[in-house]
Every structure is written in structure tokens, then in C-alpha cells.
Design an enzyme around this catalytic site. Structure first.
Site, PDB file in Angstrom:
ATOM      1  N   LYS A 106      66.895 -28.218 -67.445  1.00  0.00           N
ATOM      2  CA  LYS A 106      66.018 -29.079 -66.635  1.00  0.00           C
ATOM      3  C   LYS A 106      66.854 -30.116 -65.875  1.00  0.00           C
ATOM      4  CE  LYS A 106      62.212 -27.088 -67.772  1.00  0.00           C
ATOM      5  NZ  LYS A 106      61.582 -26.195 -66.808  1.00  0.00           N
ATOM      6  N   ASN A 160      55.961 -24.054 -81.869  1.00  0.00           N
ATOM      7  CA  ASN A 160      56.919 -25.140 -82.083  1.00  0.00           C
ATOM      8  C   ASN A 160      56.292 -26.489 -81.825  1.00  0.00           C
ATOM      9  OD1 ASN A 160      59.338 -23.480 -82.408  1.00  0.00           O
ATOM     10  ND2 ASN A 160      58.857 -22.879 -80.302  1.00  0.00           N
ATOM     11  N   ASN A 187      55.984 -14.310 -70.943  1.00  0.00           N
ATOM     12  CA  ASN A 187      55.339 -15.182 -71.933  1.00  0.00           C
ATOM     13  C   ASN A 187      53.882 -15.450 -71.554  1.00  0.00           C
ATOM     14  OD1 ASN A 187      55.457 -16.716 -74.335  1.00  0.00           O
ATOM     15  ND2 ASN A 187      55.680 -18.603 -73.158  1.00  0.00           N
ATOM     16  N   ASN A 199      56.504 -12.474 -64.383  1.00  0.00           N
ATOM     17  CA  ASN A 199      56.892 -11.204 -65.008  1.00  0.00           C
ATOM     18  C   ASN A 199      56.175 -10.989 -66.344  1.00  0.00           C
ATOM     19  OD1 ASN A 199      58.200 -12.969 -66.675  1.00  0.00           O
ATOM     20  ND2 ASN A 199      60.259 -12.160 -66.365  1.00  0.00           N
ATOM     21  N   ILE A 255      50.651 -23.915 -68.117  1.00  0.00           N
ATOM     22  CA  ILE A 255      50.444 -24.958 -67.106  1.00  0.00           C
ATOM     23  C   ILE A 255      50.126 -24.325 -65.746  1.00  0.00           C
ATOM     24  CG2 ILE A 255      51.481 -26.962 -65.967  1.00  0.00           C
ATOM     25  CD1 ILE A 255      53.238 -27.264 -68.549  1.00  0.00           C
ATOM     26  N   TYR A 315      67.735 -25.852 -73.418  1.00  0.00           N
ATOM     27  CA  TYR A 315      66.515 -25.920 -72.592  1.00  0.00           C
ATOM     28  C   TYR A 315      66.504 -27.218 -71.777  1.00  0.00           C
ATOM     29  CZ  TYR A 315      61.735 -27.252 -71.483  1.00  0.00           C
ATOM     30  OH  TYR A 315      60.621 -27.712 -70.828  1.00  0.00           O
ATOM     31  N   SER A 335      60.955 -32.163 -67.204  1.00  0.00           N
ATOM     32  CA  SER A 335      60.453 -32.583 -68.512  1.00  0.00           C
ATOM     33  C   SER A 335      60.958 -33.979 -68.831  1.00  0.00           C
ATOM     34  CB  SER A 335      60.974 -31.600 -69.573  1.00  0.00           C
ATOM     35  OG  SER A 335      60.804 -32.128 -70.858  1.00  0.00           O
TER      36      SER A 335
HETATM   37  P1  NAD Z   1      54.716 -20.738 -70.124  1.00  0.00           P
HETATM   38  O1  NAD Z   1      55.760 -20.002 -70.869  1.00  0.00           O
HETATM   39  O2  NAD Z   1      53.313 -20.635 -70.570  1.00  0.00           O
HETATM   40  O3  NAD Z   1      54.791 -20.368 -68.567  1.00  0.00           O
HETATM   41  C1  NAD Z   1      55.986 -19.961 -67.938  1.00  0.00           C
HETATM   42  C2  NAD Z   1      55.678 -18.664 -67.207  1.00  0.00           C
HETATM   43  O4  NAD Z   1      56.868 -18.223 -66.533  1.00  0.00           O
HETATM   44  C3  NAD Z   1      55.243 -17.530 -68.141  1.00  0.00           C
HETATM   45  O5  NAD Z   1      54.017 -16.989 -67.667  1.00  0.00           O
HETATM   46  C4  NAD Z   1      56.373 -16.509 -68.041  1.00  0.00           C
HETATM   47  O6  NAD Z   1      55.893 -15.183 -68.166  1.00  0.00           O
HETATM   48  C5  NAD Z   1      56.939 -16.802 -66.673  1.00  0.00           C
HETATM   49  N1  NAD Z   1      58.350 -16.437 -66.473  1.00  0.00           N
HETATM   50  C6  NAD Z   1      59.421 -16.748 -67.236  1.00  0.00           C
HETATM   51  N2  NAD Z   1      60.536 -16.251 -66.692  1.00  0.00           N
HETATM   52  C7  NAD Z   1      60.175 -15.604 -65.551  1.00  0.00           C
HETATM   53  C8  NAD Z   1      60.873 -14.873 -64.548  1.00  0.00           C
HETATM   54  N3  NAD Z   1      62.204 -14.693 -64.622  1.00  0.00           N
HETATM   55  N4  NAD Z   1      60.173 -14.350 -63.512  1.00  0.00           N
HETATM   56  C9  NAD Z   1      58.827 -14.513 -63.440  1.00  0.00           C
HETATM   57  N5  NAD Z   1      58.111 -15.182 -64.353  1.00  0.00           N
HETATM   58  C10 NAD Z   1      58.785 -15.732 -65.401  1.00  0.00           C
HETATM   59  O7  NAD Z   1      55.159 -22.282 -70.108  1.00  0.00           O
HETATM   60  P2  NAD Z   1      54.359 -23.568 -69.623  1.00  0.00           P
HETATM   61  O8  NAD Z   1      54.098 -24.394 -70.814  1.00  0.00           O
HETATM   62  O9  NAD Z   1      53.263 -23.183 -68.731  1.00  0.00           O
HETATM   63  O10 NAD Z   1      55.514 -24.286 -68.806  1.00  0.00           O
HETATM   64  C11 NAD Z   1      55.693 -24.096 -67.422  1.00  0.00           C
HETATM   65  C12 NAD Z   1      56.953 -24.831 -66.990  1.00  0.00           C
HETATM   66  O11 NAD Z   1      56.858 -26.201 -67.350  1.00  0.00           O
HETATM   67  C13 NAD Z   1      58.225 -24.296 -67.649  1.00  0.00           C
HETATM   68  O12 NAD Z   1      59.277 -24.362 -66.700  1.00  0.00           O
HETATM   69  C14 NAD Z   1      58.469 -25.300 -68.762  1.00  0.00           C
HETATM   70  O13 NAD Z   1      59.823 -25.381 -69.107  1.00  0.00           O
HETATM   71  C15 NAD Z   1      57.985 -26.578 -68.123  1.00  0.00           C
HETATM   72  N6  NAD Z   1      57.592 -27.599 -69.104  1.00  0.00           N
HETATM   73  C16 NAD Z   1      56.640 -27.291 -70.047  1.00  0.00           C
HETATM   74  C17 NAD Z   1      56.279 -28.262 -70.978  1.00  0.00           C
HETATM   75  C18 NAD Z   1      55.244 -27.970 -72.035  1.00  0.00           C
HETATM   76  O14 NAD Z   1      55.082 -28.769 -72.960  1.00  0.00           O
HETATM   77  N7  NAD Z   1      54.501 -26.861 -71.970  1.00  0.00           N
HETATM   78  C19 NAD Z   1      56.868 -29.532 -70.952  1.00  0.00           C
HETATM   79  C20 NAD Z   1      57.817 -29.807 -69.958  1.00  0.00           C
HETATM   80  C21 NAD Z   1      58.164 -28.825 -69.045  1.00  0.00           C
HETATM   81  C1  UD1 Z   2      59.271 -30.658 -77.225  1.00  0.00           C
HETATM   82  C2  UD1 Z   2      60.679 -30.545 -76.737  1.00  0.00           C
HETATM   83  C3  UD1 Z   2      60.736 -30.858 -75.248  1.00  0.00           C
HETATM   84  C4  UD1 Z   2      59.817 -29.919 -74.486  1.00  0.00           C
HETATM   85  C5  UD1 Z   2      58.415 -30.016 -75.063  1.00  0.00           C
HETATM   86  C6  UD1 Z   2      57.507 -28.978 -74.467  1.00  0.00           C
HETATM   87  C7  UD1 Z   2      62.133 -31.015 -78.609  1.00  0.00           C
HETATM   88  C8  UD1 Z   2      63.098 -31.971 -79.203  1.00  0.00           C
HETATM   89  N1  UD1 Z   2      61.542 -31.424 -77.502  1.00  0.00           N
HETATM   90  O1  UD1 Z   2      58.825 -31.991 -77.045  1.00  0.00           O
HETATM   91  O2  UD1 Z   2      62.058 -30.698 -74.778  1.00  0.00           O
HETATM   92  O3  UD1 Z   2      59.795 -30.278 -73.108  1.00  0.00           O
HETATM   93  O4  UD1 Z   2      58.440 -29.791 -76.486  1.00  0.00           O
HETATM   94  O5  UD1 Z   2      57.889 -27.680 -74.805  1.00  0.00           O
HETATM   95  O6  UD1 Z   2      61.904 -29.938 -79.137  1.00  0.00           O
HETATM   96  N2  UD1 Z   2      55.669 -32.265 -84.731  1.00  0.00           N
HETATM   97  C9  UD1 Z   2      55.334 -32.185 -86.062  1.00  0.00           C
HETATM   98  N3  UD1 Z   2      55.031 -30.956 -86.563  1.00  0.00           N
HETATM   99  C10 UD1 Z   2      55.047 -29.811 -85.818  1.00  0.00           C
HETATM  100  C11 UD1 Z   2      55.386 -29.917 -84.449  1.00  0.00           C
HETATM  101  C12 UD1 Z   2      55.702 -31.163 -83.945  1.00  0.00           C
HETATM  102  O7  UD1 Z   2      55.319 -33.193 -86.777  1.00  0.00           O
HETATM  103  O8  UD1 Z   2      54.775 -28.719 -86.350  1.00  0.00           O
HETATM  104  C13 UD1 Z   2      55.958 -33.611 -84.157  1.00  0.00           C
HETATM  105  C14 UD1 Z   2      57.339 -33.749 -83.564  1.00  0.00           C
HETATM  106  O9  UD1 Z   2      58.271 -34.129 -84.521  1.00  0.00           O
HETATM  107  C15 UD1 Z   2      57.087 -34.815 -82.480  1.00  0.00           C
HETATM  108  C16 UD1 Z   2      55.637 -34.534 -82.035  1.00  0.00           C
HETATM  109  O10 UD1 Z   2      55.043 -33.808 -83.105  1.00  0.00           O
HETATM  110  O11 UD1 Z   2      57.144 -36.093 -83.021  1.00  0.00           O
HETATM  111  C17 UD1 Z   2      55.531 -33.715 -80.755  1.00  0.00           C
HETATM  112  O12 UD1 Z   2      56.311 -32.530 -80.907  1.00  0.00           O
HETATM  113  P1  UD1 Z   2      56.259 -31.339 -79.832  1.00  0.00           P
HETATM  114  O13 UD1 Z   2      54.851 -30.986 -79.558  1.00  0.00           O
HETATM  115  O14 UD1 Z   2      57.166 -30.267 -80.320  1.00  0.00           O
HETATM  116  O15 UD1 Z   2      56.827 -32.008 -78.497  1.00  0.00           O
HETATM  117  P2  UD1 Z   2      58.219 -32.778 -78.239  1.00  0.00           P
HETATM  118  O16 UD1 Z   2      59.119 -32.697 -79.383  1.00  0.00           O
HETATM  119  O17 UD1 Z   2      57.878 -34.147 -77.747  1.00  0.00           O
END
Ligand code: NAD
Ligand code: UD1
Length: 338
Positions: A153, A198, A35, A32, A12, A149, A124
Site C-alpha cells: 500500500k 482474520n 477472492n 478475476n 468494498i 501487505y 489503508s
Molecule cells: P476483496 O478481496 O473482497 O476484493 C478484492 C477483489 O480483487 C476480489 O474480488 C478479487 O477477486 C479481486 N482481485 C484480486 N487480484 C486481482 C487481479 N489480479 N485481477 C483482477 N481482480 C483481482 O477485498 P476488499 O475488502 O473489497 O478490499 C478491496 C481493496 O481495499 C483491496 O485493495 C484491499 O487491500 C483494500 N483495503 C481493504 C480493507 C478492508 O478492511 N477490507 C482495508 C484497507 C484497504
Molecule cells: C487489519 C490489518 C490492516 C488491514 C485491515 C483490513 C493487521 C495488523 N492490520 O487491520 O493492515 O488493512 O485488517 O484487512 O493485521 N481482533 C481480535 N480478534 C480477532 C480479530 C481481531 O481481538 O479474531 C482485534 C485486533 O487485535 C484489533 C481489532 O480486533 O485490535 C481489529 O482487528 P482487524 O479487524 O483484524 O483489523 P486491523 O488489525 O485494524
């Protein structure tokens, strides 16, 4: 104006860096790379023509964060840095509490020292738990998170509310993301999960490209039109644009505001699979499995508050999300590793 993006090399953060640069901000990334890959910086430069300044640091380390503030005049911070793997967080909760809370506290303490008051946080939809009715709106009670996790949040949201209540110059926007998917239309940046994904969309694209054999659909007996779970999928570029609006809002206001970033539409797992097959022309084999523990039946956003306060709404549809996710996966079958 200079904005610090902690975790800005991630999925993101990298898309937000592009949209912030496009909007005319100077972007500084602190990551850092736990990921993510440094190659993201080349890609951001290719898309925008500008290379963001980069610090390879752990943002839980105060001296390193202080140095960034001393070498740059930072006007605001968007805090993405943290760990996000839900199943890992249930196995190693301390890793998640330590990193997610520690990075936040460190960045906030340095901001206070340096009199920087605009903060945007990656929260989230998971904070709505499993007791609320859809569409989730920001006045609903939060809580009932089912994993470490999600609990980080919730805890960080509460920390930010307390800090804003104590410091009348401070502003925090708590962005509650729904389900970000897709990739930049260029196919140069996208989601690059380490190991077995995941989340649904990277699992679908990896199955389509042949890295995985079959998509497991978790749960077919939900009380939804086709029995599979419903989520509010949002294009990551729309989400990124929401951050541009949110940091502007944070710089112009005070207090703590939770704001949903979603489309307001719910799609089931099978609808996403069909939309992906249509957009890509590739068949995705599925196997039906038991429900995944911790999953909710429905999750989608009320989007009025974002429209009102941020003047923002999502524009891309599910077809765009699938098309762009597939374009990224095809061009980068192994993520940034080649
Ligand atoms: P991501 O893992 O791709 O990005 C997170 C970044 O933070 C990575 O580049 C990682 O290297 C860096 N990082 C982690 N710990 C660190 C530290 N101690 N110091 C410096 N850098 C560090 O994840 P993303 O999907 O881009 O998500 C960004 C944020 O949004 C996260 O906080 C995540 O929890 C939140 N979020 C993501 C989703 C999603 O579906 N992707 C949904 C809700 C919330
Ligand atoms: C998950 C996390 C949420 C996190 C978000 C982004 C859980 C319970 N929730 O959201 O906290 O903020 O990811 O990292 O883990 N599904 C399948 N097969 C798969 C993967 C997913 O059927 O292989 C289904 C799930 O059951 C769900 C939907 O797809 O119904 C979306 O899943 P996912 O993309 O993992 O997102 P969330 O579970 O909504």
C-alpha cells in the site's frame, strides 16, 4: 460517464458498484474472482435494477485491460484489485508484491496509453505505521509498515505520487480506509471471507451464527480504557459513498491527494462485541489471548480533509454496522456459496 472498478466483485467494490450505479454512473467491473463470486453481479442487479458490465480478467494482464478500454470509453478507474490477507502476506510476500504492484502498474500504463487520468486507489490506515499519535491525519509521516501487505500500500501510494508529479493531467486519490465492516442493509451483499476470518467483525458474526466456537480477543493490556485495541470502524456503505465523491474529485482535479475514510471515532474490541450482542440479541463467547503481532494500540482517523475536499462524512453508527453485518451473516451463513 463510465467508471472501471477493478476488483469490483469484492467486498468494498460490490458496495461501491451499488452506490456508483445509484449516483448515475455506468459501472464496469474487472475481476478475476480470486477472492469473490460472480453471484455478486446478480445481487447488484437485484438491488439497483442494473447489471454492471463484467470482465472476468486478471488486471495484471495488459492485453486484457487494454481490451476493456478499447470496448468502452472509460472516464476513470477505482482500483480495488489486490490481495489483502495480512498474515498470508508475511508468509508469501512475493505473491502480494507481485499482484498488488503489478495490477496497479498495468492499469496505470493502460490509462496513460488511453489518456484516462482519474484514478482512485484503495489504500489503508496501515500506512500510518505505529509511530503516529491518533487521530491520524494525512500530513503525518507514513512508513513503518509491519507486513508485506501494508508495504504494498505504501509503495503504491509513492508510485501514484510520482506519476502525478510527472503528468500534470493525472489525478490520484489515495483513500486510506480505516476498518470497513457491516453490509448492505438489504443483506444481499456483504463480506464473505474464504476460510477462517482474520478480521474482527466477520469472526464475530461467524461465532454468533455457530460456525466458530469462540472469539479470541487479542491483547487485554493495551493502554486503552478497557485494555483492548481501539479502531475506527466504518460502515462499508459509507465507505462506498466516499468513493463516489472521490472519483468525482479525481475527474475535476489533478495531483495526488491522500484522504482518510473513517468516522473519527474509536471503539475497542470489547465495545464492538457488546454493540454486536445488543444489535443481534446473540451472545458471543470470548477468550482473552496474547496481543497479535503487528497490531497497534489505537487507530482512528482525522476526518476533516474528507469533509473539506470530498464533502463527505460517515453517517451510520456502530449499531447499524453490527445490525447489517448480522443481517448479512444470517441470510448468507456460507457467504455466496449456496
Ligand atoms: P476483496 O478481496 O473482497 O476484493 C478484492 C477483489 O480483487 C476480489 O474480488 C478479487 O477477486 C479481486 N482481485 C484480486 N487480484 C486481482 C487481479 N489480479 N485481477 C483482477 N481482480 C483481482 O477485498 P476488499 O475488502 O473489497 O478490499 C478491496 C481493496 O481495499 C483491496 O485493495 C484491499 O487491500 C483494500 N483495503 C481493504 C480493507 C478492508 O478492511 N477490507 C482495508 C484497507 C484497504
Ligand atoms: C487489519 C490489518 C490492516 C488491514 C485491515 C483490513 C493487521 C495488523 N492490520 O487491520 O493492515 O488493512 O485488517 O484487512 O493485521 N481482533 C481480535 N480478534 C480477532 C480479530 C481481531 O481481538 O479474531 C482485534 C485486533 O487485535 C484489533 C481489532 O480486533 O485490535 C481489529 O482487528 P482487524 O479487524 O483484524 O483489523 P486491523 O488489525 O485494524
Amino acid at each position: 460517464m463510465s467508471i472501471l472498478l477493478t476488483g469490483g466483485a469484492g467486498f468494498i467494490g460490490s458496495h461501491t458498484a451499488v452506490e456508483m450505479i445509484n449516483a448515475g454512473y455506468d459501472v464496469i467491473i474487472a475481476d478475476n474472482l480470486s477472492n469473490s463470486s460472480e453471484k455478486v453481479l446478480d445481487r447488484i442487479e437485484t438491488i439497483t435494477g442494473i447489471r454492471p458490465k463484467f470482465y472476468k480478467v486478471d488486471v495484471a494482464i495488459k492485453g486484457d485491460v487494454r481490451r476493456i478500454f478499447e470496448e468502452n470509453k472509460i472516464d476513470g478507474v477505482i482500483h480495488f484489485a489486490g490481495y489483502k490477507c495480512v498474515p498470508e502476506s508475511t508468509k508469501i510476500p512475493l505473491k502480494y508484491y507481485r499482484n498488488n504492484i503489478d495490477t496497479t502498474l498495468t492499469v496505470l500504463e493502460v490509462m496513460e496509453e488511453k489518456n484516462c487520468n482519474a484514478f482512485v486507489f484503495s489504500s489503508s490506515a496501515t500506512v500510518y505505521g505505529d509511530k503516529n499519535e491518533v487521530p491520524f491525519n494525512e500530513n503525518m509521516p507514513t512508513g513503518g509498515t509491519t507486513n508485506a501487505y501494508g508495504s504494498t500500500k505504501l509503495m503504491i501510494e509513492n508510485i501514484l505520487k510520482d506519476v502525478a508529479a510527472a503528468n500534470n493531467k493525472f489525478s490520484a486519490v489515495l483513500l486510506r480506509y480505516f476498518n470497513p465492516i457491516g453490509a448492505h442493509p438489504s443483506g444481499l451483499i456483504g463480506e464473505a471471507p474464504d476460510g477462517i476470518p482474520n478480521n474482527l467483525m466477520p469472526y464475530i458474526t461467524q461465532t454468533a451464527v455457530g460456525i466458530r466456537e469462540v472469539l479470541n480477543v487479542f491483547g487485554t493490556d493495551y493502554n486503552t480504557p478497557d485494555g483492548t485495541g481501539v479502531r475506527d470502524y466504518i460502515h462499508v456503505v459509507d465507505l462506498a459513498k466516499g468513493h463516489v465523491a472521490a472519483i468525482k474529485y479525481a475527474m475535476e482535479n489533478t495531483g495526488a491527494e491522500a484522504i482518510n475514510l473513517g468516522t473519527g471515532n474509536g471503539s475497542s474490541v470489547l465495545e464492538v462485541v457488546r454493540a454486536f450482542e445488543k444489535a443481534s440479541g446473540v451472545n458471543v463467547p470470548v477468550e482473552f489471548k496474547e496481543r497479535r503481532p503487528g497490531d497497534v494500540e489505537y487507530s482512528y482517523a482525522s476526518v476533516e480533509k474528507a469533509a473539506e475536499l470530498l464533502n463527505w462524512k460517515a453517517e451510520y453508527d456502530l449499531n447499524d454496522m453490527c445490525k447489517h453485518a448480522w443481517n448479512w451473516q444470517k441470510k448468507n451463513p456460507r457467504g455466496y456459496n449456496e
